[in-house]
Write a protein that holds these residues in place. Structure first.
Motif, PDB file in Angstrom:
ATOM      1  N   PRO A   1       0.801  -1.238   0.000  1.00  8.52           N
ATOM      2  CA  PRO A   1       0.000   0.000   0.000  1.00  8.52           C
ATOM      3  C   PRO A   1       0.826   1.276   0.000  1.00  8.52           C
ATOM      4  CG  PRO A   1      -0.010  -1.021   2.175  1.00  8.52           C
ATOM      5  CD  PRO A   1       0.637  -1.999   1.246  1.00  8.52           C
ATOM      6  N   GLU A   2       2.104   1.212   0.425  1.00  8.72           N
ATOM      7  CA  GLU A   2       2.934   2.414   0.484  1.00  8.72           C
ATOM      8  C   GLU A   2       3.868   2.524  -0.721  1.00  8.72           C
ATOM      9  OE1 GLU A   2       2.538   4.746   2.668  1.00  8.72           O
ATOM     10  OE2 GLU A   2       1.041   3.667   3.854  1.00  8.72           O
ATOM     11  N   THR A   3       4.540   1.445  -1.059  1.00  9.00           N
ATOM     12  CA  THR A   3       5.535   1.495  -2.142  1.00  9.00           C
ATOM     13  C   THR A   3       4.951   1.133  -3.503  1.00  9.00           C
ATOM     14  OG1 THR A   3       6.185  -0.833  -1.870  1.00  9.00           O
ATOM     15  CG2 THR A   3       7.282   0.792  -0.458  1.00  9.00           C
ATOM     16  N   ASP A   4       3.753   0.574  -3.535  1.00  9.22           N
ATOM     17  CA  ASP A   4       3.097   0.110  -4.754  1.00  9.22           C
ATOM     18  C   ASP A   4       3.857  -1.035  -5.410  1.00  9.22           C
ATOM     19  OD1 ASP A   4       0.756   0.438  -6.328  1.00  9.22           O
ATOM     20  OD2 ASP A   4       1.953   1.279  -7.947  1.00  9.22           O
ATOM     21  N   GLU A   5       4.771  -1.649  -4.666  1.00  6.42           N
ATOM     22  CA  GLU A   5       5.556  -2.764  -5.187  1.00  6.42           C
ATOM     23  C   GLU A   5       4.739  -4.050  -5.103  1.00  6.42           C
ATOM     24  OE1 GLU A   5       9.722  -5.138  -4.080  1.00  6.42           O
ATOM     25  OE2 GLU A   5       9.007  -3.460  -2.864  1.00  6.42           O
ATOM     26  N   LEU A   6       4.875  -4.909  -6.132  1.00  7.44           N
ATOM     27  CA  LEU A   6       4.206  -6.207  -6.123  1.00  7.44           C
ATOM     28  C   LEU A   6       5.081  -7.188  -5.353  1.00  7.44           C
ATOM     29  CD1 LEU A   6       1.487  -6.985  -7.369  1.00  7.44           C
ATOM     30  CD2 LEU A   6       2.731  -8.016  -9.277  1.00  7.44           C
ATOM     31  N   ILE A   7       4.548  -7.738  -4.253  1.00  3.71           N
ATOM     32  CA  ILE A   7       5.319  -8.596  -3.351  1.00  3.71           C
ATOM     33  C   ILE A   7       4.759 -10.015  -3.376  1.00  3.71           C
ATOM     34  CG2 ILE A   7       5.927  -9.025  -0.934  1.00  3.71           C
ATOM     35  CD1 ILE A   7       5.830  -6.045  -0.451  1.00  3.71           C
ATOM     36  N   GLU A   8       5.654 -10.996  -3.483  1.00 11.18           N
ATOM     37  CA  GLU A   8       5.219 -12.387  -3.406  1.00 11.18           C
ATOM     38  C   GLU A   8       4.776 -12.691  -1.978  1.00 11.18           C
ATOM     39  OE1 GLU A   8       6.990 -16.931  -3.603  1.00 11.18           O
ATOM     40  OE2 GLU A   8       8.210 -15.271  -4.394  1.00 11.18           O
ATOM     41  N   ILE A   9       3.576 -13.237  -1.834  1.00 10.69           N
ATOM     42  CA  ILE A   9       3.050 -13.471  -0.490  1.00 10.69           C
ATOM     43  C   ILE A   9       2.746 -14.949  -0.224  1.00 10.69           C
ATOM     44  CG2 ILE A   9       2.099 -11.163  -0.167  1.00 10.69           C
ATOM     45  CD1 ILE A   9      -0.603 -12.196  -1.078  1.00 10.69           C
ATOM     46  N   GLY A  10       2.948 -15.831  -1.224  1.00 16.89           N
ATOM     47  CA  GLY A  10       2.692 -17.236  -0.953  1.00 16.89           C
ATOM     48  C   GLY A  10       2.860 -18.116  -2.175  1.00 16.89           C
ATOM     49  N   ASN A  11       2.781 -19.423  -1.927  1.00 19.87           N
ATOM     50  CA  ASN A  11       2.917 -20.442  -2.960  1.00 19.87           C
ATOM     51  C   ASN A  11       1.831 -21.487  -2.715  1.00 19.87           C
ATOM     52  OD1 ASN A  11       3.850 -22.060  -5.003  1.00 19.87           O
ATOM     53  ND2 ASN A  11       5.852 -22.468  -4.099  1.00 19.87           N
ATOM     54  N   SER A  12       1.318 -22.095  -3.781  1.00 21.09           N
ATOM     55  CA  SER A  12       0.184 -23.000  -3.588  1.00 21.09           C
ATOM     56  C   SER A  12       0.034 -23.949  -4.778  1.00 21.09           C
ATOM     57  CB  SER A  12      -1.107 -22.183  -3.436  1.00 21.09           C
ATOM     58  OG  SER A  12      -1.391 -21.495  -4.653  1.00 21.09           O
ATOM     59  N   GLY A  13      -0.897 -24.874  -4.639  1.00 19.26           N
ATOM     60  CA  GLY A  13      -1.195 -25.789  -5.732  1.00 19.26           C
ATOM     61  C   GLY A  13      -2.006 -26.993  -5.270  1.00 19.26           C
ATOM     62  N   ILE A  14      -2.200 -27.944  -6.192  1.00 19.32           N
ATOM     63  CA  ILE A  14      -2.880 -29.202  -5.900  1.00 19.32           C
ATOM     64  C   ILE A  14      -1.799 -30.280  -5.759  1.00 19.32           C
ATOM     65  CG2 ILE A  14      -4.629 -30.849  -6.656  1.00 19.32           C
ATOM     66  CD1 ILE A  14      -5.786 -28.086  -6.290  1.00 19.32           C
ATOM     67  N   PHE A  15      -1.785 -30.981  -4.620  1.00 19.75           N
ATOM     68  CA  PHE A  15      -0.755 -32.000  -4.412  1.00 19.75           C
ATOM     69  C   PHE A  15      -0.785 -33.055  -5.511  1.00 19.75           C
ATOM     70  CE2 PHE A  15      -0.455 -31.245   0.439  1.00 19.75           C
ATOM     71  CZ  PHE A  15       0.669 -30.451   0.269  1.00 19.75           C
ATOM     72  N   ARG A  16       0.412 -33.429  -5.994  1.00 18.87           N
ATOM     73  CA  ARG A  16       0.560 -34.410  -7.070  1.00 18.87           C
ATOM     74  C   ARG A  16       0.244 -35.826  -6.565  1.00 18.87           C
ATOM     75  NH1 ARG A  16       4.734 -32.804 -11.175  1.00 18.87           N
ATOM     76  NH2 ARG A  16       4.931 -35.049 -11.473  1.00 18.87           N
ATOM     77  N   PRO A  17      -0.169 -36.724  -7.472  1.00 21.16           N
ATOM     78  CA  PRO A  17      -0.363 -38.131  -7.091  1.00 21.16           C
ATOM     79  C   PRO A  17       0.920 -38.757  -6.543  1.00 21.16           C
ATOM     80  CG  PRO A  17      -1.356 -37.686  -9.235  1.00 21.16           C
ATOM     81  CD  PRO A  17      -0.583 -36.456  -8.853  1.00 21.16           C
ATOM     82  N   GLU A  18       2.102 -38.337  -7.062  1.00 19.20           N
ATOM     83  CA  GLU A  18       3.364 -38.891  -6.575  1.00 19.20           C
ATOM     84  C   GLU A  18       3.598 -38.585  -5.098  1.00 19.20           C
ATOM     85  OE1 GLU A  18       4.014 -38.199 -11.003  1.00 19.20           O
ATOM     86  OE2 GLU A  18       2.979 -37.210  -9.341  1.00 19.20           O
ATOM     87  N   MET A  19       2.943 -37.539  -4.602  1.00 12.73           N
ATOM     88  CA  MET A  19       3.047 -37.222  -3.180  1.00 12.73           C
ATOM     89  C   MET A  19       1.937 -37.905  -2.389  1.00 12.73           C
ATOM     90  SD  MET A  19       2.905 -33.547  -1.231  1.00 12.73           S
ATOM     91  CE  MET A  19       2.511 -33.498   0.528  1.00 12.73           C
ATOM     92  N   LEU A  20       0.709 -37.894  -2.920  1.00 13.32           N
ATOM     93  CA  LEU A  20      -0.436 -38.387  -2.154  1.00 13.32           C
ATOM     94  C   LEU A  20      -0.513 -39.909  -2.087  1.00 13.32           C
ATOM     95  CD1 LEU A  20      -3.242 -35.906  -3.293  1.00 13.32           C
ATOM     96  CD2 LEU A  20      -1.897 -35.866  -1.192  1.00 13.32           C
ATOM     97  N   GLU A  21      -0.165 -40.594  -3.156  1.00 16.95           N
ATOM     98  CA  GLU A  21      -0.329 -42.059  -3.160  1.00 16.95           C
ATOM     99  C   GLU A  21       0.530 -42.735  -2.097  1.00 16.95           C
ATOM    100  OE1 GLU A  21       0.552 -45.577  -6.277  1.00 16.95           O
ATOM    101  OE2 GLU A  21      -1.002 -44.144  -6.910  1.00 16.95           O
ATOM    102  N   PRO A  22       1.818 -42.366  -1.915  1.00 14.11           N
ATOM    103  CA  PRO A  22       2.590 -42.986  -0.836  1.00 14.11           C
ATOM    104  C   PRO A  22       1.998 -42.714   0.545  1.00 14.11           C
ATOM    105  CG  PRO A  22       4.068 -41.971  -2.411  1.00 14.11           C
ATOM    106  CD  PRO A  22       2.684 -41.521  -2.769  1.00 14.11           C
ATOM    107  N   LEU A  23       1.272 -41.591   0.693  1.00  8.90           N
ATOM    108  CA  LEU A  23       0.646 -41.270   1.978  1.00  8.90           C
ATOM    109  C   LEU A  23      -0.700 -41.963   2.138  1.00  8.90           C
ATOM    110  CD1 LEU A  23       1.361 -37.396   2.118  1.00  8.90           C
ATOM    111  CD2 LEU A  23       2.785 -39.270   2.965  1.00  8.90           C
ATOM    112  N   ASP A  24      -1.095 -42.734   1.104  1.00  8.91           N
ATOM    113  CA  ASP A  24      -2.360 -43.468   1.118  1.00  8.91           C
ATOM    114  C   ASP A  24      -3.564 -42.524   1.167  1.00  8.91           C
ATOM    115  OD1 ASP A  24      -3.730 -45.830   0.875  1.00  8.91           O
ATOM    116  OD2 ASP A  24      -3.900 -46.162   3.041  1.00  8.91           O
TER     117      ASP A  24
END
Length: 507
Positions: A439-462
């Motif tokens: 709001p002060e500098t008008d700079e675009l700031i990265e505030i997070g990262n996100s997505g849908i978990f891949r099957p390669e991650m979810l399947e081993p976790l059952d």
């Protein structure tokens, strides 16, 4: 004339010829400064005293100034060291003099520059000779430092060139303050001559006064609510903690449950379970904080079936089209302990059923916890920071569900212009980063990262349902909500105490 007790004390202590500061009157009367100031303003309204307010500048030592005042100015240390080597008789090597002086590396240049400036001797061709007639105790800069150490003083009391040198060396700083001086008026002198008595007044109503009905008979002291009071700083929650509490309230209101887990964890949970290859750059010693003792988690503490499933996903992938990384995978490497670089290890433990048992969809979980990375310090990066971890487990989730969740969350903080940018993560597909405009500098700031978990991650976790997840930066949310421009003002070694005392978190 009858007056409240403090007013009588101020009136009797004040002088018609010698204006006295509120602080000096408070010391003489053994009354709080704020009480004396209030009494003085009340007496001024009655015409019994005059209160003069002036803005003055005082000098006070900086941290560096306090160090030099206690130990010695670097140039004095160099002079003493060289003199002990008989440099008043013949020149000695500068290195020898510095070694004898026990000067820290960052003080050597300071010592050499001021040694020459003050005429304490001469430096030529790498050798130093001292003037034995120089007397360190007669150095006006040393004398000024000692005087200021005994209490802040007026710059006008010292030679302007001396003050300028101390300011330029950052050994002292100037502090602006309001000084109030009280003087008896003719009416005040007359009142004292005629006699002033202490009025029996009540300054605070009590339960006893109310229950006995005595409050109807007593005389209450008058308060000047417009008078300036002494500034005090009571206890309060740290602004960043207030923001974290607000985040928790918002997410609980959106139906989420809070999770927690270890700050120190096996790399297996921090990275391997996230389908992060073991040769990924983020997993080397430059980016993470490993532990020396203990260095690794016992093999018995890792579920064997989970280890096998994760290793298989890394080597072969999952499903008919799975490829995996076809790269080496080592269990000893996975068991290495480290400070978590993100809080997704908590999500892994919950999704795998290790934290609260098997979970059936739908589920919503979050945490606001510390993460640790070997980053370069700047206005938006620290070595440790708070991450807002969150995930939703349900059937048929989409990116629109994820974007809608963020829109609803950030609107609770008055942020309605969140932007999304496609991104790559080893553990989510599709993935995108979030950005907000400062709001002060008008700079675009990265505030997070996100997505849908891949099957390669979810399947081993059952896990058979879809899981959308994110990691958001609490400090950067704080910057967008409050206008703070540097997170080092909020916590860390450069914290701005005035900012912490006065900042109000904007919801």
């Amino acid at each position: 004339m009858k007056l409240p007790e403090t007013q009588v004390a101020v009136l009797e202590t004040a002088s018609a010829d010698d204006p006295k500061t509120v602080e000096s009157i408070a010391e003489e009367t053994d009354e709080p400064v704020a009480s004396v100031a209030g009494a003085a303003f009340a007496l001024e309204e009655e015409g019994l005293v005059a209160v003069e307010e002036v803005e003055e500048t005082e000098l006070e030592l900086t941290d560096e100034g306090e160090t030099y005042e206690y130990e010695a100015l670097p140039e004095h240390a160099l002079w003493v060291g060289a003199l002990s080597l008989s440099a008043d008789e013949e020149p000695v090597e500068i290195g020898q003099a510095i070694g004898t002086s026990n000067l820290a590396d960052d003080r050597v240049d300071v010592a050499l520059a001021n040694f020459a400036r003050k005429g304490m001797g001469a430096i030529d061709e790498g050798k130093v000779i001292v003037d034995p007639e120089f007397v360190p105790d007669d150095d006006p800069e040393k004398a000024a430092l000692s005087a200021i150490a005994d209490g802040a003083v007026d710059p006008a009391d010292y030679d302007e060139s001396v003050v300028d040198q101390l300011l330029s060396r950052n050994l002292v700083s100037e502090r602006e303050l309001t000084v109030r001086r009280v003087t008896l008026t003719d009416e005040g002198v007359t009142a004292l001559m005629e006699g002033v008595e202490v009025a029996e007044t009540v300054g605070q109503i009590t339960s006893e006064l109310i229950t006995t009905g005595e409050w109807q008979e007593v005389e209450f002291a008058e308060y000047n609510v417009e008078a300036e009071a002494e500034e005090t700083y009571g206890g309060k929650h740290h602004p960043l903690r207030q923001m974290a509490d607000r985040v928790s309230e918002v997410l609980v209101g959106m139906g989420f449950q809070e999770m927690d887990g270890p700050h120190v964890d096996a790399d297996f949970y921090i990275n391997d379970c996230l389908f992060m290859p073991q040769d990924h750059p983020a997993r080397n010693h430059w980016d993470r904080f490993a532990l020396e003792e203990p260095a690794a988690m016992d093999a018995a503490d890792l579920p064997a079936d989970l280890v096998d499933a994760v290793e298989r996903a890394h080597r072969e992938g999952v499903g008919p089209d799975g490829e995996g990384y076809h790269s080496p995978w080592n269990e000893d490497f996975a068991r290495a302990l480290a400070l978590r670089g993100h809080t997704t290890n908590l999500s892994v433990r919950h999704l795998a059923g290790l934290a609260e048992g098997d979970l059936e969809p739908p589920q919503r979980y979050f945490s606001v916890e510390k993460a640790y990375r070997n980053d370069t310090l700047d206005a938006t990066h620290l070595l440790e920071f708070f991450q807002i971890e969150g995930w939703v487990m349900a059937e048929d989730l989409s990116v629109r569900d994820l974007m809608g969740t963020f829109t609803e969350f950030y609107e609770q903080f008055g942020i309605t212009d969140v932007e999304f940018k496609p991104h790559y993560n080893p553990y989510t597909e599709p993935s995108f980063e979030l950005f907000g405009r400062h709001p002060e500098t008008d700079e675009l700031i990265e505030i997070g990262n996100s997505g849908i978990f891949r099957p390669e991650m979810l399947e081993p976790l059952d896990v058979e349902a879809d899981v959308m997840a994110w990691g958001l930066a609490l400090e950067r949310l704080f910057m967008l909500a409050t206008g703070a421009e540097d997170i080092r003002d909020v916590h860390g070694t450069l914290v701005d105490l005035d900012f912490l005392r006065t900042e109000e978190v904007v919801y």
